[in-house]
Design a protein around this motif. Structure first.
Motif, short mmCIF file in Angstrom:
data_model
loop_
_atom_site.label_atom_id
_atom_site.label_comp_id
_atom_site.label_asym_id
_atom_site.label_seq_id
_atom_site.Cartn_x
_atom_site.Cartn_y
_atom_site.Cartn_z
N THR A 12 4.30 41.53 65.96
CA THR A 12 4.90 42.11 67.28
C THR A 12 6.07 41.82 67.90
OG1 THR A 12 3.03 40.83 68.10
CG2 THR A 12 2.50 42.92 66.78
N ARG A 13 5.80 40.51 67.71
CA ARG A 13 7.57 40.33 68.92
C ARG A 13 8.30 40.48 68.36
NH1 ARG A 13 6.17 34.36 69.50
NH2 ARG A 13 5.39 34.66 67.08
N LEU A 14 8.80 41.04 66.90
CA LEU A 14 10.25 41.44 66.37
C LEU A 14 9.94 42.78 66.21
CD1 LEU A 14 10.79 38.39 63.97
CD2 LEU A 14 12.46 39.32 65.46
N SER A 213 8.60 14.94 64.53
CA SER A 213 9.79 14.47 63.82
C SER A 213 10.83 15.91 65.05
CB SER A 213 10.10 15.79 62.67
OG SER A 213 10.99 15.88 62.08
N ASP A 214 12.37 14.76 64.96
CA ASP A 214 13.62 16.05 65.43
C ASP A 214 14.58 16.53 65.00
OD1 ASP A 214 14.60 13.74 65.01
OD2 ASP A 214 15.14 12.81 66.72
N ALA A 215 14.01 16.81 63.87
CA ALA A 215 14.76 17.93 62.72
C ALA A 215 14.89 18.97 63.16
CB ALA A 215 14.18 17.61 61.44
N TYR A 216 16.16 20.14 62.51
CA TYR A 216 16.29 20.91 62.74
C TYR A 216 15.13 21.69 62.55
CZ TYR A 216 17.98 25.59 62.92
OH TYR A 216 18.67 27.19 63.74
N TRP A 217 14.66 22.15 63.54
CA TRP A 217 13.18 23.45 63.48
C TRP A 217 13.75 24.85 64.66
CZ3 TRP A 217 9.89 25.33 66.90
CH2 TRP A 217 8.81 25.99 66.21
N VAL A 218 13.19 26.19 63.65
CA VAL A 218 13.15 27.32 64.61
C VAL A 218 12.18 27.51 64.60
CG1 VAL A 218 14.28 29.61 65.54
CG2 VAL A 218 15.42 27.66 65.91
N ASP A 219 11.46 28.79 65.45
CA ASP A 219 10.27 29.56 64.85
C ASP A 219 10.99 31.07 65.00
OD1 ASP A 219 8.14 31.40 65.33
OD2 ASP A 219 7.25 30.33 66.63
N THR A 220 11.80 31.71 63.76
CA THR A 220 11.90 32.99 63.75
C THR A 220 11.56 34.08 64.55
OG1 THR A 220 11.38 33.43 61.70
CG2 THR A 220 13.18 32.40 62.00
N GLY A 221 10.21 34.18 65.07
CA GLY A 221 9.59 34.72 66.20
C GLY A 221 9.65 36.01 66.79
N LEU A 330 15.08 49.52 70.11
CA LEU A 330 15.14 51.14 69.58
C LEU A 330 14.98 51.47 68.07
CD1 LEU A 330 16.72 53.50 71.12
CD2 LEU A 330 18.31 53.57 69.66
N PRO A 331 13.66 51.97 67.92
CA PRO A 331 12.77 52.66 68.76
C PRO A 331 11.95 51.96 69.90
CG PRO A 331 11.62 52.91 66.53
CD PRO A 331 13.39 52.47 66.07
N ASP A 332 11.46 52.67 70.18
CA ASP A 332 10.73 51.46 71.99
C ASP A 332 9.78 51.54 71.05
OD1 ASP A 332 9.32 50.69 73.76
OD2 ASP A 332 10.25 51.59 75.07
N PRO A 333 8.89 50.34 70.43
CA PRO A 333 7.84 50.16 70.16
C PRO A 333 7.09 49.89 71.05
CG PRO A 333 8.91 48.11 70.04
CD PRO A 333 9.70 48.54 71.11
#
Ligand code: GTP
Length: 334
Positions: A12-14, A213-221, A330-333
């Motif tokens: 939903t956040r995307l 772990s400080d490895a690269y990490w991104v939650d793409t949400g 756009l469109p506004d969800p």
């Protein structure tokens, strides 16, 4: 190794990007997000992965028709109602016939270089029922934080602590190793959350360990992190992949700075694209400006329009000539 990959959420956040495409089938640089995730599993030695599906499962099943994704054999488990994270892991492991063995389970929307072999080895050494990876964040108040003792045993899960009261800034990184006993303990066919139910119960039994772990990490949400994950892959932060797809057309008189321009996209003369993602077949017309934003597949930003400040333009949407959009969807969800 075998793995369960959670990909059944609504994302939903995307929205509006996820109104038409599930999050893990959205493009990341040159292929669907799921291929980056499963490729990372494969490089750690995973041979088989079951996708725990719920929302728009056909987007996955019709794409990987030969049953292979990044060299890993795919299995599918489709929920007829959302089972939440732990319920989905249990269901998918049973559907794929993996339930009797030690398993990896991961969130399918995390892009990371975390060492899964190290996680698996720590799990083996500790004799835990489950082991989870942790990653550090600057502001723990938006997450569930996970304090551990000197032997890496998890002491508890604390949801969204005020920043000055957080006992630690290590949060759940969304990669787990489970013994079969953990799956057996998850009730069947009802929604169960791994963070709110399964892990706190294991921590109370002193049976849950963690790898920091400080490895690269991104939650793409979120739009911000979906954008960041991609810019990190072209600007040298994580990788230096070519930012402009060979199938894209960028006019000599256009200006493109630190942006991802995907297959079939067109950037016309006088247009400026900065710190942004332009998805496949999107068109940025003359003198339009796209800054810090995401343009969905097939969208059209017409002459002189400005799209800025983490705006998200849905697929096949047209931005009218001269429009000035800042921080809009756009469109506004709704
Ligand atoms: P938001 O709606 O934006 O919060 O996104 P989301 O639906 O993806 O939820 P969240 O990011 O918290 O989910 C973490 C991971 O679990 C993602 O990879 C989701 O696809 C997955 N997930 C969440 N709920 C379910 C579910 O009920 N079933 C399955 N199979 N996967 C789920």
């Amino acid at each position: 190794m075998k793995a369960v990959v959670l990909v059944g959420g609504f994302g939903t956040r995307l929205r509006p990007l996820t109104l038409t495409t599930p999050k893990q089938m959205l493009p990341v640089i040159d292929r669907p997000m799921i291929e980056h995730v499963v490729g990372w599993l494969g490089s750690a030695g995973v041979t088989d992965a079951v996708l725990a599906l719920g929302y728009r499962p056909e987007a996955f099943t019709t794409h990987y028709t030969d049953g292979l994704c990044a060299g890993v054999r795919l299995h599918y488990a489709v929920e007829d109602h959302p089972l939440d994270t732990a319920g989905a892991i249990r269901f998918a492991a049973h559907e794929a016939g993996f339930a009797g063995e030690r398993l990896l389970a991961i969130n399918g929307d995390v892009l990371t270089d975390l060492d899964l072999t190290g996680l698996w080895d720590l799990h083996q050494e500790s004799g835990a029922e489950a082991t989870i990876a942790l990653t550090p964040v600057d502001d723990p108040s938006r997450y569930g934080v996970v304090p551990t003792d000197d032997e890496n045993r998890v002491l508890g899960f604390i949801e969204k602590p005020p920043a000055d009261e957080a006992p630690t800034n290590w949060i759940n990184a969304g990669s787990y190793v489970f013994e079969p006993s953990v799956l057996e303990g998850i009730p069947a066919d009802i929604p169960v959350s791994v963070e709110r139910e399964t892990f706190p119960a294991l921590a109370r039994r002193r049976s849950l360990y963690a790898l920091r772990s400080d490895a690269y990490w991104v939650d793409t949400g979120t739009p911000l992190t979906y954008l960041k994950a991609q810019l990190d892959m072209v600007d040298g932060t994580r990788d230096s992949l070519p930012p402009v797809h060979p199938g894209a057309v960028v006019d000599d008189e256009a200006y493109v700075y630190r942006s991802v321009i995907m297959d079939g996209a067109i950037i016309r003369s006088g247009a400026r694209v900065e710190n942004s993602v332009v998805s496949p077949s999107a068109v940025i017309e003359q003198n339009a400006v796209v800054r810090d934003s995401i343009i969905g597949s097939g969208a059209l930003v017409q002459n002189g329009a400005v799209v800025a400040d983490y705006s998200v333009i849905g697929s096949d949407v047209s931005v009218t000539p001269g429009a000035e959009l800042g921080g809009v969807r756009l469109p506004d969800p709704g």
